[in-house]
Write an enzyme that holds these catalytic residues in place. Structure first.
Site, PDB file in Angstrom:
ATOM      1  CD  GLU A   1      -2.816   3.028  -5.259  1.00 37.06           C
ATOM      2  OE1 GLU A   1      -1.602   2.775  -5.226  1.00 37.06           O
ATOM      3  OE2 GLU A   1      -3.694   2.149  -5.329  1.00 37.06           O
TER       4      GLU A   1
ATOM      5  NE  ARG B   1      -4.248  -1.409  -0.041  1.00 35.37           N
ATOM      6  CZ  ARG B   1      -4.326  -2.458  -0.853  1.00 35.37           C
ATOM      7  NH1 ARG B   1      -3.323  -2.734  -1.656  1.00 35.37           N
ATOM      8  NH2 ARG B   1      -5.399  -3.208  -0.888  1.00 35.37           N
TER       9      ARG B   1
ATOM     10  CG  HIS C   1      -2.918  -1.075  -6.872  1.00 30.51           C
ATOM     11  ND1 HIS C   1      -3.192  -0.379  -5.724  1.00 30.51           N
ATOM     12  CD2 HIS C   1      -3.055  -2.387  -6.542  1.00 30.51           C
ATOM     13  CE1 HIS C   1      -3.495  -1.215  -4.750  1.00 30.51           C
ATOM     14  NE2 HIS C   1      -3.425  -2.449  -5.232  1.00 30.51           N
TER      15      HIS C   1
HETATM   16  P1  NAD Z   1      -1.738 -11.114   5.177  1.00 30.79           P
HETATM   17  O1  NAD Z   1      -2.795 -10.624   6.096  1.00 30.79           O
HETATM   18  O2  NAD Z   1      -1.701 -12.561   4.818  1.00 30.79           O
HETATM   19  O3  NAD Z   1      -0.299 -10.736   5.779  1.00 30.79           O
HETATM   20  C1  NAD Z   1       0.029  -9.495   6.296  1.00 30.79           C
HETATM   21  C2  NAD Z   1       1.177  -9.696   7.277  1.00 30.79           C
HETATM   22  O4  NAD Z   1       1.624  -8.408   7.684  1.00 30.79           O
HETATM   23  C3  NAD Z   1       0.770 -10.459   8.533  1.00 30.79           C
HETATM   24  O5  NAD Z   1       1.702 -11.502   8.790  1.00 30.79           O
HETATM   25  C4  NAD Z   1       0.815  -9.403   9.626  1.00 30.79           C
HETATM   26  O6  NAD Z   1       1.187  -9.928  10.902  1.00 30.79           O
HETATM   27  C5  NAD Z   1       1.891  -8.484   9.099  1.00 30.79           C
HETATM   28  N1  NAD Z   1       1.836  -7.149   9.677  1.00 30.79           N
HETATM   29  C6  NAD Z   1       0.768  -6.478  10.199  1.00 30.79           C
HETATM   30  N2  NAD Z   1       1.158  -5.284  10.655  1.00 30.79           N
HETATM   31  C7  NAD Z   1       2.499  -5.197  10.420  1.00 30.79           C
HETATM   32  C8  NAD Z   1       3.481  -4.209  10.681  1.00 30.79           C
HETATM   33  N3  NAD Z   1       3.165  -3.056  11.271  1.00 30.79           N
HETATM   34  N4  NAD Z   1       4.751  -4.460  10.313  1.00 30.79           N
HETATM   35  C9  NAD Z   1       5.090  -5.622   9.708  1.00 30.79           C
HETATM   36  N5  NAD Z   1       4.212  -6.599   9.437  1.00 30.79           N
HETATM   37  C10 NAD Z   1       2.936  -6.381   9.792  1.00 30.79           C
HETATM   38  O7  NAD Z   1      -1.844 -10.205   3.891  1.00 30.79           O
HETATM   39  P2  NAD Z   1      -1.310 -10.547   2.416  1.00 30.79           P
HETATM   40  O8  NAD Z   1      -2.345 -11.307   1.669  1.00 30.79           O
HETATM   41  O9  NAD Z   1       0.065 -11.104   2.531  1.00 30.79           O
HETATM   42  O10 NAD Z   1      -1.288  -9.085   1.771  1.00 30.79           O
HETATM   43  C11 NAD Z   1      -0.396  -8.093   2.231  1.00 30.79           C
HETATM   44  C12 NAD Z   1      -0.779  -6.762   1.633  1.00 30.79           C
HETATM   45  O11 NAD Z   1      -0.536  -6.782   0.228  1.00 30.79           O
HETATM   46  C13 NAD Z   1      -2.274  -6.408   1.719  1.00 30.79           C
HETATM   47  O12 NAD Z   1      -2.602  -5.837   2.966  1.00 30.79           O
HETATM   48  C14 NAD Z   1      -2.438  -5.426   0.603  1.00 30.79           C
HETATM   49  O13 NAD Z   1      -2.207  -4.124   1.128  1.00 30.79           O
HETATM   50  C15 NAD Z   1      -1.317  -5.771  -0.367  1.00 30.79           C
HETATM   51  N6  NAD Z   1      -1.815  -6.249  -1.678  1.00 30.79           N
HETATM   52  C16 NAD Z   1      -1.456  -5.562  -2.785  1.00 30.79           C
HETATM   53  C17 NAD Z   1      -1.880  -5.991  -4.038  1.00 30.79           C
HETATM   54  C18 NAD Z   1      -1.489  -5.271  -5.309  1.00 30.79           C
HETATM   55  O14 NAD Z   1      -2.107  -5.509  -6.355  1.00 30.79           O
HETATM   56  N7  NAD Z   1      -0.513  -4.410  -5.289  1.00 30.79           N
HETATM   57  C19 NAD Z   1      -2.686  -7.134  -4.129  1.00 30.79           C
HETATM   58  C20 NAD Z   1      -3.023  -7.810  -2.967  1.00 30.79           C
HETATM   59  C21 NAD Z   1      -2.572  -7.364  -1.740  1.00 30.79           C
END
Ligand code: NAD
Length: 336
Positions: free
Chosen positions: A258, A229, A290
């Site tokens: 964005e 993000r 994105h």
């Molecule tokens: P997830 O919930 O499986 O994993 C997120 C991880 O981040 C968890 O292990 C959590 O403990 C950890 N976390 C929470 N707060 C934190 C912090 N302050 N510092 C470090 N780690 C922390 O989520 P995911 O499926 O792995 O997705 C991660 C992120 O990817 C989503 O939240 C989304 O923002 C982003 N995403 C982007 C796209 C894209 O097209 N660019 C697509 C899907 C997801």
């Protein structure tokens, strides 16, 4: 037939959602969901929305007043939804894991392209410019990659990194037990990584997790990869760090402001965002808009899971992909 108001529709959304639709009367709207467009939801049972819709308290209150039963996010992140305002009034569901490898592979594609200047080579060779000046990259093998957030995508990225002979360190306030991942403090990660890849959600704690203070700690010339993000990174601080070459490169699929631009065609229009213009024109930045989620496999899973979520909620079943408001825990920022 239940009626769905589908916001921020792109041609590929319609293609995949129409392909798997058996039960719903869907109205596709190109505009984003926000407090101005929310009145359209009158008469609809469900709303399907996306990452850059502005689903604040006002938007939610209008949907609740219109008797909408469910807000189905066709994405995994939901930082743009005021869950507190929705609590006990509107069921919010997401697609938590449509294809972690889709995003992880895009993160690696960005890193490799930026490092080996593939985007520049593409343009040069199309011009029959075969000069290699300014095209020097660095070897990934033996470098240290710091992964912030080791959930589904972070773990997939670690696996994708597996073939490159890099040393992985990771920071996550909730480490995955028995994963074999080498967890370190955020400060250690910042000081010791040659590449930092962000895979945590945007929360109050992770907002600007890479800020001026963090860029003061990183190794000279570090590469930053952000497919998570935009607001995880303080863009102004990143630009300063890029200009002093404290940060050697930034591969970005997301940008904190964005929502006004991404997913739309602004070619030929003067955009009113100096920060975005500076990033895009910076020689050490590679941006995509994105698109890390955009594979055929992911779009199929997004459509199918969204229909399953809608069917659960509209038939009164408990949906495993419901997200609800929890008081935020204070941990990440303070542990830098
Ligand atoms: P997830 O919930 O499986 O994993 C997120 C991880 O981040 C968890 O292990 C959590 O403990 C950890 N976390 C929470 N707060 C934190 C912090 N302050 N510092 C470090 N780690 C922390 O989520 P995911 O499926 O792995 O997705 C991660 C992120 O990817 C989503 O939240 C989304 O923002 C982003 N995403 C982007 C796209 C894209 O097209 N660019 C697509 C899907 C997801």
């Amino acid at each position: 037939m239940k009626r769905i108001a589908f916001f921020d529709t792109k041609p590929y959304d319609k293609l995949y959602f129409d392909r798997f639709n058996e039960d719903y009367d869907i109205s596709y709207f190109e505009g984003k969901l926000n407090k101005h467009s929310a009145p359209i939801t009158r008469g609809y049972d469900a709303v399907v929305a996306f990452v850059n819709d502005d689903i604040n308290k006002e938007t939610i209150d209008i949907m609740v007043e219109n008797n909408v039963k469910v807000l189905a996010m066709r994405c995994s992140g939901f930082s743009n939804v005021d869950l507190k305002a929705a609590k006990d009034k509107l069921t919010v569901v997401t697609v938590p894991a449509y294809s972690p490898y889709t995003v992880a592979e895009h993160a690696m594609a960005l890193l490799l392209s930026l490092n080996r200047k593939i985007h520049k080579a593409y343009n040069r060779t199309r011009d029959f410019n075969f000069s290699l000046n300014g095209m020097t990259g660095f070897l990934l093998r033996g470098k240290t990659v710091g992964v912030i957030g080791t959930g589904k995508i972070g773990q997939a990225f670690i696996e994708v990194c597996g073939g490159f002979g890099v040393n992985i360190i990771a920071y996550d306030p909730y480490p995955v037990e028995n994963s074999g991942i080498n967890y370190v403090s955020l400060e250690y990660l910042l000081k010791n990584s040659d590449i930092i890849s962000l895979h945590c959600p945007l929360t109050e704690q992770s907002y600007h997790i890479l800020d001026r203070e963090a860029f003061g700690l990183v190794k000279d010339g570090v590469y930053i990869v952000n497919t998570s993000r935009g607001a995880l990174v303080d863009t102004e601080a990143l630009l300063e760090a890029l200009n002093t070459e404290k940060v050697g490169g930034a591969a970005l699929d997301v940008y904190e402001e964005e929502s006004d631009f991404f997913f739309e065609d602004f070619s030929g229009i003067v955009i009113n965002d100096d920060m975005l213009s500076l990033l895009i024109s910076h020689p050490h930045v590679l941006m995509t808009a994105h698109q890390a989620f955009l594979t055929d496999d992911a779009l199929i899973t997004i459509a199918k899971t969204t229909y399953d979520n809608l069917s659960d909620v509209l038939s009164g079943e408990k949906c495993k992909n419901e997200v609800v408001y929890h008081e935020p825990k204070k941990e990440a920022k303070s542990s830098k």
